[in-house]
Design a protein around this motif. Sequence first.
Motif, PDB file in Angstrom:
ATOM      1  N   GLY A   1       0.833  -1.206   0.000  1.00 23.69           N
ATOM      2  CA  GLY A   1       0.000   0.000   0.000  1.00 23.69           C
ATOM      3  C   GLY A   1       0.863   1.248   0.000  1.00 23.69           C
ATOM      4  O   GLY A   1       2.049   1.226   0.365  1.00 23.69           O
TER       5      GLY A   1
ATOM      6  N   THR B   1       0.558   3.516   2.002  1.00 25.06           N
ATOM      7  CA  THR B   1       0.854   3.804   3.413  1.00 25.06           C
ATOM      8  C   THR B   1       2.243   3.301   3.791  1.00 25.06           C
ATOM      9  O   THR B   1       3.027   4.023   4.407  1.00 25.06           O
ATOM     10  CB  THR B   1      -0.212   3.131   4.303  1.00 25.06           C
ATOM     11  OG1 THR B   1      -1.486   3.664   3.948  1.00 25.06           O
ATOM     12  CG2 THR B   1       0.049   3.360   5.772  1.00 25.06           C
TER      13      THR B   1
ATOM     14  N   TYR C   1       0.462  11.144   7.851  1.00 23.49           N
ATOM     15  CA  TYR C   1       1.742  11.853   7.683  1.00 23.49           C
ATOM     16  C   TYR C   1       2.340  12.259   9.028  1.00 23.49           C
ATOM     17  O   TYR C   1       3.571  12.321   9.153  1.00 23.49           O
ATOM     18  CB  TYR C   1       1.586  13.102   6.801  1.00 23.49           C
ATOM     19  CG  TYR C   1       0.968  12.858   5.442  1.00 23.49           C
ATOM     20  CD1 TYR C   1       1.140  11.646   4.776  1.00 23.49           C
ATOM     21  CD2 TYR C   1       0.214  13.848   4.828  1.00 23.49           C
ATOM     22  CE1 TYR C   1       0.544  11.432   3.534  1.00 23.49           C
ATOM     23  CE2 TYR C   1      -0.365  13.643   3.578  1.00 23.49           C
ATOM     24  CZ  TYR C   1      -0.207  12.432   2.950  1.00 23.49           C
ATOM     25  OH  TYR C   1      -0.783  12.224   1.727  1.00 23.49           O
TER      26      TYR C   1
ATOM     27  N   ASN D   1      -6.729  14.631   0.241  1.00 29.03           N
ATOM     28  CA  ASN D   1      -7.602  14.184   1.326  1.00 29.03           C
ATOM     29  C   ASN D   1      -7.163  14.988   2.545  1.00 29.03           C
ATOM     30  O   ASN D   1      -5.974  14.986   2.857  1.00 29.03           O
ATOM     31  CB  ASN D   1      -7.367  12.676   1.560  1.00 29.03           C
ATOM     32  CG  ASN D   1      -8.074  12.165   2.800  1.00 29.03           C
ATOM     33  OD1 ASN D   1      -8.933  12.826   3.363  1.00 29.03           O
ATOM     34  ND2 ASN D   1      -7.686  10.970   3.214  1.00 29.03           N
TER      35      ASN D   1
ATOM     36  N   ILE E   1      -2.467   9.172  -4.748  1.00 27.00           N
ATOM     37  CA  ILE E   1      -3.368   8.014  -4.728  1.00 27.00           C
ATOM     38  C   ILE E   1      -4.729   8.309  -5.378  1.00 27.00           C
ATOM     39  O   ILE E   1      -5.398   7.416  -5.863  1.00 27.00           O
ATOM     40  CB  ILE E   1      -3.509   7.501  -3.276  1.00 27.00           C
ATOM     41  CG1 ILE E   1      -4.199   6.131  -3.225  1.00 27.00           C
ATOM     42  CG2 ILE E   1      -4.231   8.472  -2.366  1.00 27.00           C
ATOM     43  CD1 ILE E   1      -3.305   5.012  -2.915  1.00 27.00           C
TER      44      ILE E   1
ATOM     45  N   LYS F   1      -7.440   3.055  -4.430  1.00 18.78           N
ATOM     46  CA  LYS F   1      -8.570   3.931  -4.727  1.00 18.78           C
ATOM     47  C   LYS F   1      -9.021   3.794  -6.179  1.00 18.78           C
ATOM     48  O   LYS F   1     -10.214   3.727  -6.455  1.00 18.78           O
ATOM     49  CB  LYS F   1      -8.202   5.386  -4.429  1.00 18.78           C
ATOM     50  CG  LYS F   1      -7.523   5.587  -3.074  1.00 18.78           C
ATOM     51  CD  LYS F   1      -8.442   5.327  -1.893  1.00 18.78           C
ATOM     52  CE  LYS F   1      -7.685   5.433  -0.577  1.00 18.78           C
ATOM     53  NZ  LYS F   1      -8.537   5.471   0.592  1.00 18.78           N
TER      54      LYS F   1
ATOM     55  N   ARG G   1      -3.628  -4.041  -0.476  1.00 18.91           N
ATOM     56  CA  ARG G   1      -2.351  -3.515   0.000  1.00 18.91           C
ATOM     57  C   ARG G   1      -1.245  -3.522  -1.056  1.00 18.91           C
ATOM     58  O   ARG G   1      -0.180  -4.122  -0.875  1.00 18.91           O
ATOM     59  CB  ARG G   1      -1.879  -4.254   1.274  1.00 18.91           C
ATOM     60  CG  ARG G   1      -2.920  -4.453   2.356  1.00 18.91           C
ATOM     61  CD  ARG G   1      -3.707  -3.200   2.683  1.00 18.91           C
ATOM     62  NE  ARG G   1      -2.885  -2.079   3.095  1.00 18.91           N
ATOM     63  CZ  ARG G   1      -3.047  -0.850   2.596  1.00 18.91           C
ATOM     64  NH1 ARG G   1      -3.968  -0.572   1.684  1.00 18.91           N
ATOM     65  NH2 ARG G   1      -2.288   0.114   3.027  1.00 18.91           N
TER      66      ARG G   1
END
Length: 400
Positions: A98, A100, A127, A173, A203, A235, A243
């Motif tokens: 992912g 992330t 973040y 976002n 993303i 997304k 992931r």
Amino acid sequence: MSQHARVSQRSLRFTESVIREMTRLAQRHGAVNLSQGFPDFPAPDLIKAEAARAVAADVNQYAITWGAKRLRDALVAKQERFSGLAYDPEREVTVCCGSTECMASVMLALVDPGDEVIIFEPYYENYGPDAILSGAVPRFVRLREPDWSFDPAELAAAFNDRTRAIVVNTPNNPTGKVFSRAELESIAALCRKWDVVAITDEIYEHILYDGAEHVSLASLDGMRERTVTVSGLSKTWSVTGWRIGWALAPAELTGAIRKVHDFLTVGAPAPLQEAAAVALAMPDDYYARLASGYRERREFLVPVLEAAGFRAFAPRGAYYVMTDISEFGFPDDVTFARWLVADVGVAAVPGSSFYSDPSAGSQRLRFHFARKRETLEAAAERLQSLRSRLPVRPESVTRG
Ligand SMILES: Cc1ncc(COP(=O)(O)O)c(C=O)c1O
């Protein structure tokens, strides 16, 4: 175990994700969940079939740590198709668990304790902990309502000799802001001036409205060599649980990112990497339909929120709507969000979780609309009753 189990100082410097807490509350109250941003509709059949095929074909062992060759080739082809940028699949691509994990690996790989990292706020909540885990000192620059623009002087003042990186999330976002080319040019000029690395989170790159254009910071003059472009499958292909994410960066940076990634996770799920390669090669009309589907959802939800009494900041990209809740008279966003989930039956995210200073978001609430039409209709029906359910003295409601 001793009476006082010892945990790291680092882990004490951030709290559990508020977004995931809201999802749990939504389940407890049987609420319509418009908090955590994941779709409740199916992923494309084509990629599910490829994932099933790969498992059946025994693609079940570790892939190459920085990504299966087939996926890295598909990634560079897709990047060139959409941004015109060429990357070397052997030396400039890292596939992670992912985006992330990419973000965390990139920060750990590029930032030293004490270095400063510039982050626009309101910001995607990961973040903050990413900066803390890498020992970085976050410097926040405010995006200002109603169009979420930044003050160029405030941004310039945030750069200094200790600045190592800047995080740019576009489409954004939680605000739905799409950074304009001119804004990105001004960020790029500061990165060049101060020799700073840009870490982009793209993303939502394919979820755009009203003719907004997605510009990759790496495509601007002198930026390819100092930008890490992060994105992922979650997304665009509605597979947040798979992931799969990636970081594209010059070879020297990629070498460091790959090392951190290897020791954090070894690699992303091998059969799903095969399916990701198929996803990335999908034709342009897939991307166009994705965006138009989200535009319809946005056009449904924004007026519903306005009719219920929220002031909504309509997004130009991504699938979130930031709202102003001051009309309702609650003391703060967390109290309001808990009331909304329990008494109205709709879950959303308290705005304070997107700000370094929680008071800045204390009259804000974020909704997302990655939902089937019937889910959004169920939310609309409940929101219609919001005003009639308001407590007599909302200002004195205490946190439940
Ligand atoms: C801006 C942003 N970046 C990253 C992510 C997470 O992406 P991934 O599923 O690839 O880890 C999200 C999810 O909500 C997001 O909003």
